[in-house]
Design a protein around this motif. Sequence first.
Motif, PDB file in Angstrom:
ATOM      1  N   UNK A 189       0.828  -1.209   0.000  1.00 29.93           N
ATOM      2  CA  UNK A 189       0.000   0.000   0.000  1.00 29.93           C
ATOM      3  C   UNK A 189       0.858   1.254   0.000  1.00 29.93           C
ATOM      4  N   UNK A 190       1.961   1.231   0.760  1.00 34.32           N
ATOM      5  CA  UNK A 190       2.841   2.392   0.801  1.00 34.32           C
ATOM      6  C   UNK A 190       3.465   2.685  -0.542  1.00 34.32           C
ATOM      7  N   UNK A 191       3.943   1.636  -1.217  1.00 32.59           N
ATOM      8  CA  UNK A 191       4.557   1.869  -2.527  1.00 32.59           C
ATOM      9  C   UNK A 191       3.519   2.282  -3.572  1.00 32.59           C
ATOM     10  N   UNK A 192       2.356   1.669  -3.532  1.00 30.15           N
ATOM     11  CA  UNK A 192       1.299   2.047  -4.485  1.00 30.15           C
ATOM     12  C   UNK A 192       0.941   3.523  -4.353  1.00 30.15           C
ATOM     13  N   UNK A 193       0.854   4.005  -3.113  1.00 30.77           N
ATOM     14  CA  UNK A 193       0.511   5.413  -2.894  1.00 30.77           C
ATOM     15  C   UNK A 193       1.579   6.329  -3.485  1.00 30.77           C
ATOM     16  N   UNK A 194       2.843   5.963  -3.314  1.00 30.07           N
ATOM     17  CA  UNK A 194       3.921   6.792  -3.846  1.00 30.07           C
ATOM     18  C   UNK A 194       3.975   6.731  -5.373  1.00 30.07           C
ATOM     19  N   UNK A 195       3.803   5.553  -5.934  1.00 30.62           N
ATOM     20  CA  UNK A 195       3.861   5.418  -7.395  1.00 30.62           C
ATOM     21  C   UNK A 195       2.729   6.199  -8.066  1.00 30.62           C
ATOM     22  N   UNK A 196       1.580   6.187  -7.453  1.00 31.80           N
ATOM     23  CA  UNK A 196       0.443   6.932  -8.022  1.00 31.80           C
ATOM     24  C   UNK A 196       0.779   8.415  -8.134  1.00 31.80           C
ATOM     25  N   UNK A 197       1.367   8.971  -7.098  1.00 37.67           N
ATOM     26  CA  UNK A 197       1.764  10.380  -7.120  1.00 37.67           C
ATOM     27  C   UNK A 197       2.825  10.645  -8.181  1.00 37.67           C
ATOM     28  N   UNK A 198       3.810   9.787  -8.249  1.00 34.42           N
ATOM     29  CA  UNK A 198       4.913  10.005  -9.193  1.00 34.42           C
ATOM     30  C   UNK A 198       4.445   9.907 -10.642  1.00 34.42           C
ATOM     31  N   UNK A 199       3.610   8.939 -10.935  1.00 34.25           N
ATOM     32  CA  UNK A 199       3.128   8.780 -12.313  1.00 34.25           C
ATOM     33  C   UNK A 199       2.324  10.005 -12.735  1.00 34.25           C
ATOM     34  N   UNK A 200       1.610  10.591 -11.784  1.00 35.89           N
ATOM     35  CA  UNK A 200       0.818  11.787 -12.092  1.00 35.89           C
ATOM     36  C   UNK A 200       1.684  13.028 -12.243  1.00 35.89           C
ATOM     37  N   UNK A 201       2.708  13.157 -11.422  1.00 39.38           N
ATOM     38  CA  UNK A 201       3.443  14.420 -11.348  1.00 39.38           C
ATOM     39  C   UNK A 201       4.832  14.392 -11.984  1.00 39.38           C
ATOM     40  N   UNK A 202       5.426  13.221 -12.160  1.00 41.63           N
ATOM     41  CA  UNK A 202       6.740  13.115 -12.804  1.00 41.63           C
ATOM     42  C   UNK A 202       6.716  11.977 -13.833  1.00 41.63           C
ATOM     43  N   UNK A 203       5.853  12.101 -14.857  1.00 43.71           N
ATOM     44  CA  UNK A 203       5.693  10.994 -15.810  1.00 43.71           C
ATOM     45  C   UNK A 203       6.945  10.674 -16.608  1.00 43.71           C
ATOM     46  N   UNK A 204       7.900  11.605 -16.707  1.00 44.49           N
ATOM     47  CA  UNK A 204       9.124  11.356 -17.466  1.00 44.49           C
ATOM     48  C   UNK A 204      10.203  10.676 -16.628  1.00 44.49           C
ATOM     49  N   UNK A 205      10.039  10.710 -15.318  1.00 38.93           N
ATOM     50  CA  UNK A 205      11.026  10.099 -14.432  1.00 38.93           C
ATOM     51  C   UNK A 205      10.760   8.605 -14.285  1.00 38.93           C
ATOM     52  N   UNK A 206      11.824   7.830 -14.124  1.00 37.80           N
ATOM     53  CA  UNK A 206      11.676   6.411 -13.850  1.00 37.80           C
ATOM     54  C   UNK A 206      11.345   6.172 -12.386  1.00 37.80           C
ATOM     55  N   UNK A 207      10.893   4.952 -12.110  1.00 40.39           N
ATOM     56  CA  UNK A 207      10.607   4.527 -10.738  1.00 40.39           C
ATOM     57  C   UNK A 207      11.256   3.168 -10.520  1.00 40.39           C
ATOM     58  N   UNK A 208      11.957   3.027  -9.412  1.00 42.27           N
ATOM     59  CA  UNK A 208      12.504   1.742  -8.989  1.00 42.27           C
ATOM     60  C   UNK A 208      11.954   1.482  -7.599  1.00 42.27           C
ATOM     61  N   UNK A 209      11.097   0.480  -7.468  1.00 40.98           N
ATOM     62  CA  UNK A 209      10.479   0.185  -6.187  1.00 40.98           C
ATOM     63  C   UNK A 209      10.763  -1.225  -5.731  1.00 40.98           C
ATOM     64  N   UNK A 210      10.875  -1.413  -4.434  1.00 44.82           N
ATOM     65  CA  UNK A 210      11.151  -2.757  -3.921  1.00 44.82           C
ATOM     66  C   UNK A 210      10.023  -3.721  -4.262  1.00 44.82           C
ATOM     67  N   UNK A 211       8.779  -3.274  -4.145  1.00 42.77           N
ATOM     68  CA  UNK A 211       7.667  -4.208  -4.285  1.00 42.77           C
ATOM     69  C   UNK A 211       7.161  -4.358  -5.717  1.00 42.77           C
ATOM     70  N   UNK A 212       7.237  -3.310  -6.529  1.00 40.17           N
ATOM     71  CA  UNK A 212       6.619  -3.355  -7.854  1.00 40.17           C
ATOM     72  C   UNK A 212       7.601  -3.085  -8.992  1.00 40.17           C
ATOM     73  N   UNK A 213       8.897  -3.142  -8.689  1.00 41.24           N
ATOM     74  CA  UNK A 213       9.888  -3.153  -9.741  1.00 41.24           C
ATOM     75  C   UNK A 213      10.122  -1.822 -10.429  1.00 41.24           C
ATOM     76  N   UNK A 214      10.505  -1.906 -11.712  1.00 41.94           N
ATOM     77  CA  UNK A 214      11.004  -0.754 -12.458  1.00 41.94           C
ATOM     78  C   UNK A 214       9.959  -0.258 -13.447  1.00 41.94           C
ATOM     79  N   UNK A 215       9.773   1.050 -13.432  1.00 40.95           N
ATOM     80  CA  UNK A 215       9.023   1.739 -14.485  1.00 40.95           C
ATOM     81  C   UNK A 215      10.012   2.644 -15.195  1.00 40.95           C
ATOM     82  N   UNK A 216      10.241   2.390 -16.457  1.00 39.50           N
ATOM     83  CA  UNK A 216      11.254   3.139 -17.197  1.00 39.50           C
ATOM     84  C   UNK A 216      10.822   4.588 -17.404  1.00 39.50           C
TER      85      UNK A 216
END
Length: 260
Positions: A47-74
Motif C-alpha cells: 500500500x505504501x509503494x502504491x501510494x507513492x507510485x500513483x503520485x509520481x506517475x501523475x506528477x513526474x511521468x518522465x522520471x523512472x521509478x525503482x520500487x522494492x515491491x513493484x519493480x522498475x518503471x522506465x
Amino acid sequence: MAVSQSDIALAARLADAAGAAIRPYFRAEHGVEAKEDQSPVTLADRAGEEAMRKLLIAERPMDGIIGEEFGVREGTSGRQWVLDPIDGTRAFIAGRPVFGTLIALVDNGWPVLGVIDQPIINERWVGVTGRQTLFNGKPATTRICRELNQAILATTSPALFDDGQLHAFEHLDAQVMSTVLGGDCYNYGCVASGWLDIVVEAGLKLHDFAALVPVIEGAGGRMCDWQGDPLHAGSKGEVIAAGDPARIDDILDAMACRGH
C-alpha cells in the motif's frame, strides 16, 4: 540536473502518502507473506509503494521509478525515484517503530535527494546534495569520533553477512566501544543526528541505500562501499556510513582482512 524545491516538496508528499497508507496496518492485521527470497512483505509495504507510485506517475511521468515491491518503471529523463516503502519489515511486523520509508531521487545513477521517514513516531530526515540535512525541519549534524574505540557501531544483523563479510565485520566490532543490532534504515538517521557513529552492512539493494547517502553526507558524514568508493546505482551493496569522515580509513583498515 539540480534538485529543485519542487522535487524536495514532492519527496515530502511521497513520504506523507506512504505514511498514511502504512499506519493503519501497524500493530494490526497486516497480512504478512514470504516473498520468493523468503523475506517478509505485508499489505502495508504494498500500500505504501502504491501510494507513492500513483503520485509520481501523475506528477513526474518522465522520471523512472525503482520500487522494492513493484519493480522498475522506465523513464526518459535520466532520473529515477527509488522507493522502499518499509525498510525493516521484520521490525514492522514485530510492532517496533524502528523501520522507515526510504525515498531517493537518483540522477544518472547518483543519489541526489534522500528521505528517511519513520511514520509512527513522526521522525523524518531529508538530505539533498549540497545542502544541510534536516531532521524534522531542523539541521542535523553528525558527531566527531576521534578514535574507533570511542565509536558506537550498528548493523541490522550479522546473519546477513556471508562468511568473509562477517569476518571483516567482527574485526571492526572488536575495535569499537559498543555495537547495537537491529534498526535497518533508522540507524542511518541516528548517525545523521549524531547518536550513532558507524553503520556497516552488506547485501543491500539500491532501494536500501540510495536515500541514505544524501542524508548522511548532508549531515557531515560520509558513505562509501567496503573499498572506500562512493555509492551509486551500480554499487554491489556493501556499505559503510561514518558520522566522522576521518574514521573511514580506520574502518577500512580494520576490515581489510575480509576474505572475499
